[in-house]
Write a protein that holds these residues in place. Structure first.
Motif, PDB file in Angstrom:
ATOM      1  N   PHE A  54      -7.430 -20.343 -20.216  1.00  0.00           N
ATOM      2  CA  PHE A  54      -7.445 -21.227 -19.050  1.00  0.00           C
ATOM      3  C   PHE A  54      -7.037 -20.466 -17.788  1.00  0.00           C
ATOM      4  CE2 PHE A  54      -4.825 -23.989 -16.319  1.00  0.00           C
ATOM      5  CZ  PHE A  54      -5.766 -24.938 -15.943  1.00  0.00           C
ATOM      6  N   ALA A  55      -5.916 -19.755 -17.858  1.00  0.00           N
ATOM      7  CA  ALA A  55      -5.433 -18.997 -16.702  1.00  0.00           C
ATOM      8  C   ALA A  55      -6.414 -17.892 -16.323  1.00  0.00           C
ATOM      9  CB  ALA A  55      -4.055 -18.407 -17.003  1.00  0.00           C
ATOM     10  N   SER A  56      -7.020 -17.259 -17.310  1.00  0.00           N
ATOM     11  CA  SER A  56      -7.987 -16.198 -17.033  1.00  0.00           C
ATOM     12  C   SER A  56      -9.218 -16.732 -16.308  1.00  0.00           C
ATOM     13  CB  SER A  56      -8.421 -15.509 -18.334  1.00  0.00           C
ATOM     14  OG  SER A  56      -7.332 -14.861 -18.940  1.00  0.00           O
ATOM     15  N   ILE A  57      -9.716 -17.871 -16.746  1.00  0.00           N
ATOM     16  CA  ILE A  57     -10.886 -18.457 -16.091  1.00  0.00           C
ATOM     17  C   ILE A  57     -10.576 -18.746 -14.628  1.00  0.00           C
ATOM     18  CG2 ILE A  57     -12.382 -20.494 -15.982  1.00  0.00           C
ATOM     19  CD1 ILE A  57     -12.153 -20.621 -19.067  1.00  0.00           C
ATOM     20  N   PHE A  58      -9.437 -19.375 -14.371  1.00  0.00           N
ATOM     21  CA  PHE A  58      -9.075 -19.674 -12.990  1.00  0.00           C
ATOM     22  C   PHE A  58      -8.835 -18.396 -12.193  1.00  0.00           C
ATOM     23  CE2 PHE A  58      -8.449 -24.040 -14.333  1.00  0.00           C
ATOM     24  CZ  PHE A  58      -8.952 -24.715 -13.229  1.00  0.00           C
ATOM     25  N   GLY A  59      -8.228 -17.397 -12.807  1.00  0.00           N
ATOM     26  CA  GLY A  59      -8.021 -16.123 -12.122  1.00  0.00           C
ATOM     27  C   GLY A  59      -9.332 -15.462 -11.751  1.00  0.00           C
ATOM     28  N   TYR A  60     -10.270 -15.422 -12.683  1.00  0.00           N
ATOM     29  CA  TYR A  60     -11.582 -14.820 -12.412  1.00  0.00           C
ATOM     30  C   TYR A  60     -12.286 -15.584 -11.283  1.00  0.00           C
ATOM     31  CZ  TYR A  60     -12.072 -11.389 -16.210  1.00  0.00           C
ATOM     32  OH  TYR A  60     -11.947 -10.294 -17.022  1.00  0.00           O
ATOM     33  N   GLN A  61     -12.176 -16.906 -11.293  1.00  0.00           N
ATOM     34  CA  GLN A  61     -12.838 -17.715 -10.270  1.00  0.00           C
ATOM     35  C   GLN A  61     -12.214 -17.506  -8.894  1.00  0.00           C
ATOM     36  OE1 GLN A  61     -12.357 -21.654 -12.029  1.00  0.00           O
ATOM     37  NE2 GLN A  61     -14.555 -21.795 -12.403  1.00  0.00           N
ATOM     38  N   ARG A  62     -10.911 -17.436  -8.829  1.00  0.00           N
ATOM     39  CA  ARG A  62     -10.229 -17.450  -7.528  1.00  0.00           C
ATOM     40  C   ARG A  62      -9.839 -16.072  -7.021  1.00  0.00           C
ATOM     41  NH1 ARG A  62      -9.315 -22.324  -9.901  1.00  0.00           N
ATOM     42  NH2 ARG A  62      -9.572 -24.130  -8.539  1.00  0.00           N
ATOM     43  N   LEU A  63      -9.542 -15.142  -7.930  1.00  0.00           N
ATOM     44  CA  LEU A  63      -9.097 -13.806  -7.520  1.00  0.00           C
ATOM     45  C   LEU A  63     -10.129 -12.723  -7.788  1.00  0.00           C
ATOM     46  CD1 LEU A  63      -5.458 -13.871  -8.978  1.00  0.00           C
ATOM     47  CD2 LEU A  63      -6.172 -14.382  -6.634  1.00  0.00           C
ATOM     48  N   GLY A  64     -10.943 -12.933  -8.828  1.00  0.00           N
ATOM     49  CA  GLY A  64     -11.880 -11.904  -9.281  1.00  0.00           C
ATOM     50  C   GLY A  64     -11.377 -11.281 -10.566  1.00  0.00           C
ATOM     51  N   ALA A  65     -12.227 -10.466 -11.174  1.00  0.00           N
ATOM     52  CA  ALA A  65     -11.897  -9.884 -12.474  1.00  0.00           C
ATOM     53  C   ALA A  65     -10.750  -8.886 -12.391  1.00  0.00           C
ATOM     54  CB  ALA A  65     -13.134  -9.217 -13.073  1.00  0.00           C
ATOM     55  N   ALA A  66     -10.839  -7.899 -11.509  1.00  0.00           N
ATOM     56  CA  ALA A  66      -9.835  -6.833 -11.471  1.00  0.00           C
ATOM     57  C   ALA A  66      -8.425  -7.341 -11.167  1.00  0.00           C
ATOM     58  CB  ALA A  66     -10.252  -5.749 -10.482  1.00  0.00           C
ATOM     59  N   PRO A  67      -8.225  -8.173 -10.135  1.00  0.00           N
ATOM     60  CA  PRO A  67      -6.855  -8.656  -9.900  1.00  0.00           C
ATOM     61  C   PRO A  67      -6.307  -9.482 -11.070  1.00  0.00           C
ATOM     62  CG  PRO A  67      -8.218  -9.060  -7.976  1.00  0.00           C
ATOM     63  CD  PRO A  67      -9.129  -8.607  -9.071  1.00  0.00           C
ATOM     64  N   ILE A 119     -13.957 -28.518 -21.005  1.00  0.00           N
ATOM     65  CA  ILE A 119     -15.178 -28.405 -21.812  1.00  0.00           C
ATOM     66  C   ILE A 119     -15.389 -26.957 -22.225  1.00  0.00           C
ATOM     67  CG2 ILE A 119     -17.701 -28.622 -21.739  1.00  0.00           C
ATOM     68  CD1 ILE A 119     -17.238 -31.104 -19.922  1.00  0.00           C
ATOM     69  N   THR A 120     -15.205 -26.047 -21.297  1.00  0.00           N
ATOM     70  CA  THR A 120     -15.346 -24.621 -21.600  1.00  0.00           C
ATOM     71  C   THR A 120     -14.354 -24.199 -22.671  1.00  0.00           C
ATOM     72  OG1 THR A 120     -16.012 -24.269 -19.311  1.00  0.00           O
ATOM     73  CG2 THR A 120     -15.384 -22.324 -20.575  1.00  0.00           C
ATOM     74  N   LEU A 121     -13.116 -24.631 -22.535  1.00  0.00           N
ATOM     75  CA  LEU A 121     -12.090 -24.283 -23.516  1.00  0.00           C
ATOM     76  C   LEU A 121     -12.417 -24.870 -24.888  1.00  0.00           C
ATOM     77  CD1 LEU A 121      -8.928 -24.799 -21.292  1.00  0.00           C
ATOM     78  CD2 LEU A 121      -9.850 -22.615 -22.099  1.00  0.00           C
ATOM     79  N   ASN A 160     -14.603 -13.640 -20.377  1.00  0.00           N
ATOM     80  CA  ASN A 160     -14.139 -14.375 -19.199  1.00  0.00           C
ATOM     81  C   ASN A 160     -15.260 -14.583 -18.191  1.00  0.00           C
ATOM     82  OD1 ASN A 160     -11.409 -15.080 -19.716  1.00  0.00           O
ATOM     83  ND2 ASN A 160     -10.865 -12.939 -19.506  1.00  0.00           N
ATOM     84  N   LEU A 161     -16.101 -13.589 -17.986  1.00  0.00           N
ATOM     85  CA  LEU A 161     -17.228 -13.757 -17.062  1.00  0.00           C
ATOM     86  C   LEU A 161     -18.165 -14.863 -17.554  1.00  0.00           C
ATOM     87  CD1 LEU A 161     -17.995 -10.027 -16.210  1.00  0.00           C
ATOM     88  CD2 LEU A 161     -17.026 -11.762 -14.668  1.00  0.00           C
ATOM     89  N   LEU A 162     -18.441 -14.882 -18.847  1.00  0.00           N
ATOM     90  CA  LEU A 162     -19.296 -15.926 -19.406  1.00  0.00           C
ATOM     91  C   LEU A 162     -18.635 -17.303 -19.302  1.00  0.00           C
ATOM     92  CD1 LEU A 162     -20.587 -13.997 -22.531  1.00  0.00           C
ATOM     93  CD2 LEU A 162     -21.959 -14.725 -20.564  1.00  0.00           C
ATOM     94  N   MET A 163     -17.347 -17.350 -19.523  1.00  0.00           N
ATOM     95  CA  MET A 163     -16.655 -18.640 -19.474  1.00  0.00           C
ATOM     96  C   MET A 163     -16.581 -19.179 -18.045  1.00  0.00           C
ATOM     97  SD  MET A 163     -13.923 -18.235 -22.522  1.00  0.00           S
ATOM     98  CE  MET A 163     -13.410 -19.932 -22.444  1.00  0.00           C
TER      99      MET A 163
END
Length: 141
Positions: A83-96, A34-36, A19-22
């Motif tokens: 898809f949801a994970s990428i947006f979550g990592y971008q907007r909330l961060g990894a832990a949340p 494109i990432t997906l 997820n961090l790489l994506m």
């Protein structure tokens, strides 16, 4: 059991790294699609190579023969999770993101187990409540 726990722990760590790489890939392209697509294409190529090297064309024929109309659903669901994970990592961060994903998986998984077995033990329910409460605390910061 210990081997399985180790395997699952490694998969959890790999999911965070993926997820961090994506997220990084997504920041350099015009759309998350494109990432997906890159993620799916690489996964397909690796799995196809492994299948062909292990079973040859017979393995490919078996895979094609196993296709059913509903067989596309796991791929669609998997793409949605990524898809949801990428947006979550971008907007909330990894832990949340991880906390909410794990808590929701646990709640739905307990529901499935309850339907299959006719009920759940008190320790499972208490553990689920504690995990969901922890996810809420992590996600709420």
């Amino acid at each position: 059991m210990n081997g399985m726990v180790g395997l699952l722990m490694a998969a959890g760590a790999a999911l965070v790294a993926q997820n961090l790489l994506m997220v990084r890939i997504t920041s350099g392209v015009s759309t998350v699609l494109i990432t997906l697509l890159v993620n799916s294409a690489v996964g397909f190529a690796v799995l196809l190579t492994l299948l062909l090297s292990r079973s040859g064309l017979a393995g490919l024929a078996e895979a094609v023969g196993a296709l059913r109309y509903w067989a596309v659903l796991p791929g669609v669901l998997g793409a949605f999770v990524v898809f949801a994970s990428i947006f979550g990592y971008q907007r909330l961060g990894a832990a949340p993101t991880i906390a909410v994903l794990v808590a929701s998986q646990l709640v739905v998984g307990l529901g499935v187990d309850a339907l299959r077995s006719g009920g759940l033990g008190m320790s499972s329910l208490l553990g689920a409540v504690m995990l969901v409460a922890g996810a809420w605390l992590v996600a709420g910061r």
